[in-house]
Design a protein around this motif. Structure first.
Motif, PDB file in Angstrom:
ATOM      1  N   SER A 254      46.236  37.254  39.629  1.00 50.62           N
ATOM      2  CA  SER A 254      46.353  37.028  38.193  1.00 50.62           C
ATOM      3  C   SER A 254      47.812  37.070  37.756  1.00 50.62           C
ATOM      4  CB  SER A 254      45.539  38.072  37.436  1.00 50.62           C
ATOM      5  OG  SER A 254      46.083  39.356  37.665  1.00 50.62           O
ATOM      6  N   HIS A 255      48.084  36.471  36.617  1.00 50.96           N
ATOM      7  CA  HIS A 255      49.406  36.492  35.995  1.00 50.96           C
ATOM      8  C   HIS A 255      49.233  36.906  34.547  1.00 50.96           C
ATOM      9  CE1 HIS A 255      49.848  33.534  39.247  1.00 50.96           C
ATOM     10  NE2 HIS A 255      51.095  33.925  39.305  1.00 50.96           N
TER      11      HIS A 255
ATOM     12  N   TYR B 279      45.850  35.627  33.100  1.00 49.58           N
ATOM     13  CA  TYR B 279      45.226  34.405  33.611  1.00 49.58           C
ATOM     14  C   TYR B 279      44.766  34.640  35.044  1.00 49.58           C
ATOM     15  CZ  TYR B 279      47.869  32.265  29.770  1.00 49.58           C
ATOM     16  OH  TYR B 279      48.380  31.950  28.546  1.00 49.58           O
ATOM     17  N   TRP B 280      43.466  34.406  35.320  1.00 50.63           N
ATOM     18  CA  TRP B 280      42.932  34.437  36.672  1.00 50.63           C
ATOM     19  C   TRP B 280      42.611  32.997  37.068  1.00 50.63           C
ATOM     20  CZ3 TRP B 280      41.656  38.177  33.110  1.00 50.63           C
ATOM     21  CH2 TRP B 280      41.875  39.506  33.495  1.00 50.63           C
ATOM     22  N   PRO B 281      43.293  32.428  38.055  1.00 48.30           N
ATOM     23  CA  PRO B 281      43.014  31.044  38.461  1.00 48.30           C
ATOM     24  C   PRO B 281      41.593  30.900  39.013  1.00 48.30           C
ATOM     25  CG  PRO B 281      45.101  31.802  39.369  1.00 48.30           C
ATOM     26  CD  PRO B 281      44.408  33.004  38.810  1.00 48.30           C
ATOM     27  N   LEU B 282      40.920  29.849  38.600  1.00 49.75           N
ATOM     28  CA  LEU B 282      39.575  29.543  39.080  1.00 49.75           C
ATOM     29  C   LEU B 282      39.555  28.270  39.918  1.00 49.75           C
ATOM     30  CD1 LEU B 282      37.548  30.287  35.814  1.00 49.75           C
ATOM     31  CD2 LEU B 282      37.951  31.810  37.771  1.00 49.75           C
TER      32      LEU B 282
ATOM     33  N   PHE C 205      41.001  28.527  34.352  1.00 52.29           N
ATOM     34  CA  PHE C 205      41.361  29.937  34.379  1.00 52.29           C
ATOM     35  C   PHE C 205      40.334  30.736  33.612  1.00 52.29           C
ATOM     36  CE2 PHE C 205      45.296  27.610  34.729  1.00 52.29           C
ATOM     37  CZ  PHE C 205      46.040  28.323  35.649  1.00 52.29           C
ATOM     38  N   LYS C 206      40.130  31.971  34.035  1.00 51.62           N
ATOM     39  CA  LYS C 206      39.486  32.957  33.174  1.00 51.62           C
ATOM     40  C   LYS C 206      40.665  33.649  32.513  1.00 51.62           C
ATOM     41  CE  LYS C 206      36.778  37.082  32.799  1.00 51.62           C
ATOM     42  NZ  LYS C 206      36.301  38.281  33.477  1.00 51.62           N
TER      43      LYS C 206
ATOM     44  N   LEU D  74      37.085  31.203  29.166  1.00 54.70           N
ATOM     45  CA  LEU D  74      37.382  30.268  30.242  1.00 54.70           C
ATOM     46  C   LEU D  74      38.263  29.191  29.633  1.00 54.70           C
ATOM     47  CD1 LEU D  74      33.831  29.865  31.856  1.00 54.70           C
ATOM     48  CD2 LEU D  74      35.708  31.335  32.603  1.00 54.70           C
ATOM     49  N   ALA D  75      39.283  28.772  30.379  1.00 58.15           N
ATOM     50  CA  ALA D  75      40.206  27.773  29.847  1.00 58.15           C
ATOM     51  C   ALA D  75      40.508  26.727  30.903  1.00 58.15           C
ATOM     52  CB  ALA D  75      41.493  28.449  29.390  1.00 58.15           C
ATOM     53  N   ILE D  76      40.688  25.506  30.454  1.00 57.28           N
ATOM     54  CA  ILE D  76      41.131  24.423  31.324  1.00 57.28           C
ATOM     55  C   ILE D  76      42.404  23.860  30.707  1.00 57.28           C
ATOM     56  CG2 ILE D  76      40.610  22.163  32.300  1.00 57.28           C
ATOM     57  CD1 ILE D  76      37.639  22.906  32.181  1.00 57.28           C
TER      58      ILE D  76
END
Length: 194
Positions: A88-89, A96-99, A111-112, A179-181
Motif C-alpha cells: 500500500s501507499h 491506496y492498495w493496488p488491486l 485500488f481499494k 474502490l477506485a479505478i
C-alpha cells in the motif's frame, strides 16, 4: 505420411508456447532469435504459430539462442500466479492498495482506498488532469467536489467523472473505504503529487 500422436502434438504445442514465452520475457524479436539460432525468421514465425512442425535439430539451436537448456525449452511454461502482490501507499491522507498489476502506462488501475477522517479540507486550487476517475463507496461518506458542485457519496453509490473538471475527494466525518479505478494520469496525481 504418418499422423502425429497426441503426445507429439502436446510436446510440439508446449515448445511453441515456451518459445514465445521465453522470447517475450527476454524482450527479443523473432528476427533476433532467428539470427541467434541460424533459423530463417519466417521458419521461426511458423514454428511459433504452429504452421510448421518442430524438428529435433531446432531444439538445441533455439535453446542456445534463448540462453536456456533444451530441458528448459521442453518443460511446460510456469503457471502465472494470479494474485496481485503490491504494498500500500499513503499520500495526503489516502491509503491506496493496488488491486491490479502495474501494466502498460495506458492501462486503467484499480485500488481499494481508505480516506482518513482527517482529510476534510480541499486545497485552494483543485487539481485538473487528463483522464476519467471512477469510485464505489464501501463504507463512510465521501465528499466529492467537482468544479462548483459539492457531493456526498454514500455507501453503495458510485461516481464517475472527467478529471478535466477541477476535483477533490475527502471524508465527511468518519474514514471512508472505497474502490477506485484511475487512468495513468489520475494514478500519478493521486499517488505522487498534491
Amino acid at each position: 505420411m504418418q499422423a502425429k500422436t497426441a503426445e507429439e502434438d502436446s510436446v510440439d504445442q508446449r515448445v511453441r508456447r515456451r518459445l514465445r514465452e521465453l522470447r517475450t520475457q527476454r524482450g527479443l524479436t523473432l528476427e533476433e532469435v532467428a539470427n541467434r539460432s541460424s533459423i530463417d525468421v519466417s521458419t521461426l514465425s511458423r514454428l511459433e504459430s504452429g504452421k510448421r512442425r518442430l524438428a529435433l535439430d531446432h531444439l538445441p539451436r533455439l535453446a542456445a539462442a534463448l540462453s536456456v537448456s533444451t530441458d528448459d525449452l521442453l518443460r511446460a511454461p510456469d503457471a502465472e500466479d494470479p494474485r496481485v502482490k503490491s504494498s500500500s501507499h499513503t499520500h495526503h491522507g489516502v491509503t491506496y492498495w493496488p488491486l491490479t498489476r502495474q501494466g502498460p502506462a495506458s492501462g486503467l488501475h484499480a485500488f481499494k482506498i481508505r480516506v482518513s477522517a482527517r482529510r476534510r479540507k480541499p486545497p485552494e486550487e483543485l487539481p485538473v488532469h487528463e483522464g476519467q476517475d471512477w469510485m464505489y463507496v464501501l463504507s463512510g461518506r465521501l465528499r466529492l467536489i467537482l468544479g462548483d458542485q459539492d457531493f456526498t457519496v454514500k455507501p453503495g453509490e458510485a461516481v464517475e467523472f472527467s478529471t478535466w473538471t477541477p476535483h477533490w475527494f475527502g471524508a465527511v466525518e468518519e474514514a471512508v473505504e472505497a474502490l477506485a479505478i484511475f487512468g495513468p494520469h489520475g494514478e500519478r496525481l493521486h499517488l505522487h503529487t498534491s
